[in-house]
Design an enzyme around this catalytic site. Structure first.
Site, PDB file in Angstrom:
ATOM      1  N   SER A   1      34.306  48.347  54.886  1.00 52.92           N
ATOM      2  CA  SER A   1      35.361  47.721  53.961  1.00 52.92           C
ATOM      3  C   SER A   1      36.336  48.544  53.381  1.00 52.92           C
ATOM      4  O   SER A   1      37.147  49.319  53.772  1.00 52.92           O
ATOM      5  CB  SER A   1      34.569  46.810  52.947  1.00 52.92           C
ATOM      6  OG  SER A   1      35.607  46.072  52.149  1.00 52.92           O
TER       7      SER A   1
ATOM      8  N   ASP B   1      42.702  45.611  52.596  1.00 55.56           N
ATOM      9  CA  ASP B   1      41.632  46.767  52.490  1.00 55.56           C
ATOM     10  C   ASP B   1      41.300  47.019  54.010  1.00 55.56           C
ATOM     11  O   ASP B   1      41.890  46.610  54.947  1.00 55.56           O
ATOM     12  CB  ASP B   1      40.406  46.448  51.786  1.00 55.56           C
ATOM     13  CG  ASP B   1      39.515  45.499  52.173  1.00 55.56           C
ATOM     14  OD1 ASP B   1      40.132  44.632  53.042  1.00 55.56           O
ATOM     15  OD2 ASP B   1      38.315  45.473  51.872  1.00 55.56           O
TER      16      ASP B   1
ATOM     17  N   ASP C   1      38.907  46.282  55.995  1.00 52.41           N
ATOM     18  CA  ASP C   1      38.762  45.118  57.195  1.00 52.41           C
ATOM     19  C   ASP C   1      39.205  44.017  56.771  1.00 52.41           C
ATOM     20  O   ASP C   1      39.105  42.956  57.374  1.00 52.41           O
ATOM     21  CB  ASP C   1      37.073  45.160  57.112  1.00 52.41           C
ATOM     22  CG  ASP C   1      36.550  44.514  55.808  1.00 52.41           C
ATOM     23  OD1 ASP C   1      37.365  44.515  54.676  1.00 52.41           O
ATOM     24  OD2 ASP C   1      35.420  43.892  55.636  1.00 52.41           O
TER      25      ASP C   1
ATOM     26  N   ASP D   1      39.591  41.735  54.706  1.00 49.94           N
ATOM     27  CA  ASP D   1      39.079  40.727  53.794  1.00 49.94           C
ATOM     28  C   ASP D   1      39.305  40.512  52.272  1.00 49.94           C
ATOM     29  O   ASP D   1      38.918  39.568  51.552  1.00 49.94           O
ATOM     30  CB  ASP D   1      37.382  40.474  54.027  1.00 49.94           C
ATOM     31  CG  ASP D   1      36.665  41.621  53.357  1.00 49.94           C
ATOM     32  OD1 ASP D   1      37.281  42.484  52.672  1.00 49.94           O
ATOM     33  OD2 ASP D   1      35.477  41.190  53.266  1.00 49.94           O
TER      34      ASP D   1
END
EC number: 5.4.2.10
Length: 445
Positions: free
Chosen positions: A102, A241, A243, A245
């Protein structure tokens, strides 16, 4: 009993250390594959990743694990976490895997697992997989091992799905948008989706090299985005960010807009059209009291959960809510996605921007937040929150804030940090309370 591998958001750690090794990744693939081998159909797992250098290693190890227990593997390459969740469901896969840490630095990595419905796994399922990681998994004969293949149109499928959430009668023509993809998983799909909807797109963080993910770019460091918005006189800036999400926005005056303001805007807009489900929205204990007061004035309840988007989603599913999220920028829109989706959330905000005709600095300032301060204290071992002196300082802080604010203290689920947050009507008091607790925790740690 604490879990050995799984934290609040899958398995995460520093590459080649602890649980984040190729060997453990292979065993995760074997354990998860064996757990989801149900029925007589040909079983399938879909694997995506972000742009970290270690993604290649972890991907290969997971492929070895899943194929060794008889699962076929579909590889989609660098793709946002919500895209992996969506594709897992649309391709009828038995399980989905996202290889990502992440917003963490490149040296970290992680493994996030999704069930066939596209939702993150329950605690019970993760415990069962943990038992398999440390146990023995039955392997099939040679002729029954799985195969692996890579699909090339995954990005297009996700872009089409994301665009379908944007109202058909609207376009982004005339809007200049700066999008910062954090050199992460959305570096191709986010700029492309915005361009296809008509925006004048200026892209940052779209040159991943394996080690620059989240490095002074993205939602955790929007300074470059702020500068570019001012330089190009953009209408709005979008920061994702690693990833994708998570979403943070920057308005046309380069002011940062967090997830609380975005949830307020989306919830009120949906309530106005009758699209808001349930009696309110779901957020975590970290969301500002200003959000709660604003929603209460609109007849919308705010239901709080522990920190972590998985807990937000669980509460949303249990209560039938379709809007939820976190101040940090995880915005979950259950009508469109099973997990936080930065691009889809941004598209809903952009739709409001187009329809309102207001500048971003006016539209996105839904409420004045109460003074809030969050500080992190790193620790290397022990239980500093169990120290008697720390407990005494916390008890005194709660008395001082009684009736005028809140105090939230917790361990991070992904890093060795104690997070100390306080908010209240008196900014000076908030600062004193947080600093006092942080000092006590440092001494105990």
């Amino acid at each position: 009993m604490p879990r050995k591998y799984f934290g609040t958001d899958g398995i995460r750690g520093r590459t080649n250390e602890g649980a984040m090794t190729a060997e453990i990744a292979m065993r995760v693939g074997q354990a998860a594959g064996a757990h989801f081998m149900r029925g007589t159909h040909r079983h399938r797992v879909l694997i995506g990743k972000d742009t970290r250098l270690s993604g290649y290693m972890m991907e290969s190890a997971l492929v070895a694990g899943f194929t060794s227990v008889g699962m076929d593997v579909v590889l989609v390459g660098p793709m946002p976490t919500p895209a992996v969740a969506m594709l897992t469901r649309s391709m009828r896969a038995d399980i989905g895997v996202m290889i990502s840490a992440s917003h963490n630095p490149f040296a970290d990595n992680g493994i996030k697992l999704f069930g066939p419905d596209g939702y993150k796994l329950s605690d019970e399922t993760e415990k069962a997989i943990e038992a398999g990681i440390d146990g023995r998994v039955s392997l099939p004969p040679a002729e029954q091992i799985g195969r692996a293949r890579r699909i090339e149109d995954a990005a297009g499928r996700y872009i089409a799905a994301a665009k379908s959430t944007f109202p058909d009668h609207l376009r982004l023509d005339g809007l200049r948008i700066v999008v910062d993809c954090a050199n992460g998983a959305a570096y191709k799909v986010a700029p492309e989706a915005l361009w296809e909807l008509g925006a004048d797109v200026i892209a940052l963080g779209v040159s991943p090299n394996g080690i620059n993910i989240n490095d002074h770019v993205g939602s955790t460091d929007p300074s470059a985005l702020q500068a570019k918005v001012l330089e190009t006189r953009a209408d709005i800036g979008i920061a994702l960010d690693g990833d994708a999400d998570r979403l943070i926005l920057v308005d046309d005056r380069a002011q940062i807009v967090d997830g609380d303001q975005l949830m307020a805007l989306i919830a009120i807009a949906q309530a106005r059209t009758g699209a808001l489900k349930g009696d309110g929205i779901v957020a975590t204990v970290m969301s500002n009291l200003g959000l709660e007061r604003l929603l209460w004035g609109q007849g919308i309840a705010l239901h709080r959960t522990p920190v972590g988007d998985r807990y937000v989603v669980e509460a949303m599913r249990a209560g039938g809510y379709n809007v939820g999220g976190e101040q940090s920028g995880h915005i979950v829109l259950a009508d469109h996605a099973t997990t936080g989706d930065g691009l889809i959330a941004a598209l809903q905000v952009l739709a409001e921007l187009v329809q309102s005709g207001k500048p971003a600095h006016t539209l996105l300032r839904q409420f004045d937040p109460l003074p809030q301060l969050l500080k992190n204290v790193r620790f290397t071992g022990g239980q500093p929150l169990e120290d008697d002196k720390v407990k005494a300082v916390i008890a005194d802080a709660e008395k001082r804030l009684d009736g005028t604010g809140r105090l939230v203290i917790r361990k991070s689920g992904t890093e060795p940090l104690i997070r100390v947050m306080a908010e209240g009507e008196d900014a000076k008091l908030v600062g004193e309370v947080v600093d006092g607790i942080c000092d006590a925790v440092r001494k105990a740690a």
